[in-house]
Scaffold this motif. Structure first.
Motif, PDB file in Angstrom:
ATOM      1  N   VAL A  18      10.951 -33.758  41.039  1.00 14.85           N
ATOM      2  CA  VAL A  18      11.901 -34.869  40.952  1.00 14.85           C
ATOM      3  C   VAL A  18      11.261 -36.199  41.365  1.00 14.85           C
ATOM      4  CG1 VAL A  18      13.012 -34.706  43.240  1.00 14.85           C
ATOM      5  CG2 VAL A  18      14.329 -35.463  41.255  1.00 14.85           C
ATOM      6  N   TRP A  19      10.336 -36.193  42.328  1.00 14.10           N
ATOM      7  CA  TRP A  19       9.699 -37.447  42.737  1.00 14.10           C
ATOM      8  C   TRP A  19       8.748 -37.939  41.650  1.00 14.10           C
ATOM      9  CZ3 TRP A  19      10.774 -40.792  46.616  1.00 14.10           C
ATOM     10  CH2 TRP A  19      11.727 -40.363  47.540  1.00 14.10           C
ATOM     11  N   LEU A  20       8.090 -37.032  40.943  1.00 15.82           N
ATOM     12  CA  LEU A  20       7.254 -37.449  39.813  1.00 15.82           C
ATOM     13  C   LEU A  20       8.127 -38.093  38.742  1.00 15.82           C
ATOM     14  CD1 LEU A  20       4.911 -34.332  39.486  1.00 15.82           C
ATOM     15  CD2 LEU A  20       4.380 -36.547  40.520  1.00 15.82           C
ATOM     16  N   PHE A  21       9.316 -37.520  38.537  1.00 12.83           N
ATOM     17  CA  PHE A  21      10.284 -38.060  37.574  1.00 12.83           C
ATOM     18  C   PHE A  21      10.732 -39.460  38.010  1.00 12.83           C
ATOM     19  CE2 PHE A  21      14.650 -38.523  35.989  1.00 12.83           C
ATOM     20  CZ  PHE A  21      14.489 -38.228  34.639  1.00 12.83           C
ATOM     21  N   LEU A  22      11.082 -39.596  39.292  1.00 12.73           N
ATOM     22  CA  LEU A  22      11.547 -40.883  39.812  1.00 12.73           C
ATOM     23  C   LEU A  22      10.473 -41.962  39.700  1.00 12.73           C
ATOM     24  CD1 LEU A  22      13.436 -39.782  43.036  1.00 12.73           C
ATOM     25  CD2 LEU A  22      14.416 -41.067  41.134  1.00 12.73           C
ATOM     26  N   ASP A  23       9.223 -41.573  39.910  1.00  6.89           N
ATOM     27  CA  ASP A  23       8.115 -42.533  39.895  1.00  6.89           C
ATOM     28  C   ASP A  23       7.495 -42.706  38.514  1.00  6.89           C
ATOM     29  OD1 ASP A  23       8.416 -43.000  42.603  1.00  6.89           O
ATOM     30  OD2 ASP A  23       6.944 -41.503  43.184  1.00  6.89           O
ATOM     31  N   ASN A  24       8.099 -42.074  37.506  1.00 11.50           N
ATOM     32  CA  ASN A  24       7.567 -42.133  36.136  1.00 11.50           C
ATOM     33  C   ASN A  24       6.107 -41.684  36.075  1.00 11.50           C
ATOM     34  OD1 ASN A  24       9.910 -43.127  34.792  1.00 11.50           O
ATOM     35  ND2 ASN A  24       9.519 -45.100  35.751  1.00 11.50           N
ATOM     36  N   ARG A  76      -0.575 -40.732  46.865  1.00 10.71           N
ATOM     37  CA  ARG A  76      -0.248 -40.211  45.532  1.00 10.71           C
ATOM     38  C   ARG A  76      -0.925 -38.861  45.312  1.00 10.71           C
ATOM     39  NH1 ARG A  76      -1.163 -44.666  42.537  1.00 10.71           N
ATOM     40  NH2 ARG A  76       1.015 -45.228  42.640  1.00 10.71           N
ATOM     41  N   GLN A  77      -2.198 -38.749  45.711  1.00  9.06           N
ATOM     42  CA  GLN A  77      -2.930 -37.493  45.544  1.00  9.06           C
ATOM     43  C   GLN A  77      -2.333 -36.392  46.426  1.00  9.06           C
ATOM     44  OE1 GLN A  77      -5.202 -36.699  43.242  1.00  9.06           O
ATOM     45  NE2 GLN A  77      -4.982 -34.638  44.034  1.00  9.06           N
ATOM     46  N   GLN A  78      -1.959 -36.731  47.653  1.00  5.13           N
ATOM     47  CA  GLN A  78      -1.360 -35.732  48.543  1.00  5.13           C
ATOM     48  C   GLN A  78      -0.013 -35.256  48.020  1.00  5.13           C
ATOM     49  OE1 GLN A  78      -1.324 -37.597  52.406  1.00  5.13           O
ATOM     50  NE2 GLN A  78      -3.458 -37.049  52.822  1.00  5.13           N
ATOM     51  N   ILE A  79       0.776 -36.143  47.454  1.00  4.68           N
ATOM     52  CA  ILE A  79       2.069 -35.750  46.873  1.00  4.68           C
ATOM     53  C   ILE A  79       1.848 -34.833  45.684  1.00  4.68           C
ATOM     54  CG2 ILE A  79       4.092 -36.607  45.614  1.00  4.68           C
ATOM     55  CD1 ILE A  79       3.956 -39.092  47.507  1.00  4.68           C
ATOM     56  N   ARG A  80       0.918 -35.196  44.803  1.00  2.84           N
ATOM     57  CA  ARG A  80       0.620 -34.336  43.652  1.00  2.84           C
ATOM     58  C   ARG A  80       0.170 -32.954  44.105  1.00  2.84           C
ATOM     59  NH1 ARG A  80      -2.118 -39.091  40.795  1.00  2.84           N
ATOM     60  NH2 ARG A  80      -0.514 -39.752  39.344  1.00  2.84           N
ATOM     61  N   THR A  81      -0.720 -32.922  45.105  1.00  2.41           N
ATOM     62  CA  THR A  81      -1.216 -31.641  45.617  1.00  2.41           C
ATOM     63  C   THR A  81      -0.072 -30.807  46.168  1.00  2.41           C
ATOM     64  OG1 THR A  81      -3.375 -32.613  46.122  1.00  2.41           O
ATOM     65  CG2 THR A  81      -2.798 -30.571  47.279  1.00  2.41           C
ATOM     66  N   ALA A  82       0.819 -31.431  46.941  1.00  3.82           N
ATOM     67  CA  ALA A  82       1.954 -30.700  47.517  1.00  3.82           C
ATOM     68  C   ALA A  82       2.878 -30.163  46.430  1.00  3.82           C
ATOM     69  CB  ALA A  82       2.731 -31.605  48.477  1.00  3.82           C
ATOM     70  N   VAL A  83       3.134 -30.970  45.410  1.00  5.07           N
ATOM     71  CA  VAL A  83       4.007 -30.539  44.309  1.00  5.07           C
ATOM     72  C   VAL A  83       3.377 -29.363  43.578  1.00  5.07           C
ATOM     73  CG1 VAL A  83       4.911 -31.216  42.046  1.00  5.07           C
ATOM     74  CG2 VAL A  83       5.197 -32.729  44.006  1.00  5.07           C
TER      75      VAL A  83
END
Length: 113
Positions: A18-24, A76-83
């Motif tokens: 959902v955060w990837l969606f929110l951040d386009n 951004r990289q840490q969020i992607r890794t966590a997702v």
């Protein structure tokens, strides 16, 4: 999380992104899949709404302040890794291309009739 209703995309999968969606930050095809699920699933739409409000609140309270580019890139990289970890997906970049491994089995439920 699951609302108990059959969807083409599992609720936990949508909420993980959902955060990837929110951040386009997802591609157009994935964005359409996530949007369709949010249109069909009230519990996920509610969760999306909470996240959207939180994002707006953070933006409002932190407006005018700009994080250094290095910090933004690391976050951004840490969020992607966590997702990806939450979705049990491994992405490996090699000189010959990109390898994607999905460790969790995706189960699709369909109603017969």
């Amino acid at each position: 999380m699951s609302c108990g209703k059959p969807h083409d995309t599992d609720c936990s999968e949508v909420l993980a992104e959902v955060w990837l969606f929110l951040d386009n930050e997802c591609d157009e095809e994935r964005r359409k899949v996530l949007a369709q699920h949010l249109d069909e699933c009230a519990p996920c739409l509610s969760e999306y709404g909470i996240d959207e409000k939180l994002k707006k609140l953070l933006g409002k309270k932190c407006s005018g302040e700009v994080a250094p580019a290095g910090l933004r890139d690391r976050l951004r990289q840490q969020i992607r890794t966590a997702v990806l970890e939450q979705a049990q997906v491994t992405v490996e970049q090699t000189p010959t291309g990109t390898t994607v491994e999905v460790r969790a089995a995706r189960v699709e439920r369909r109603t017969l009739g």
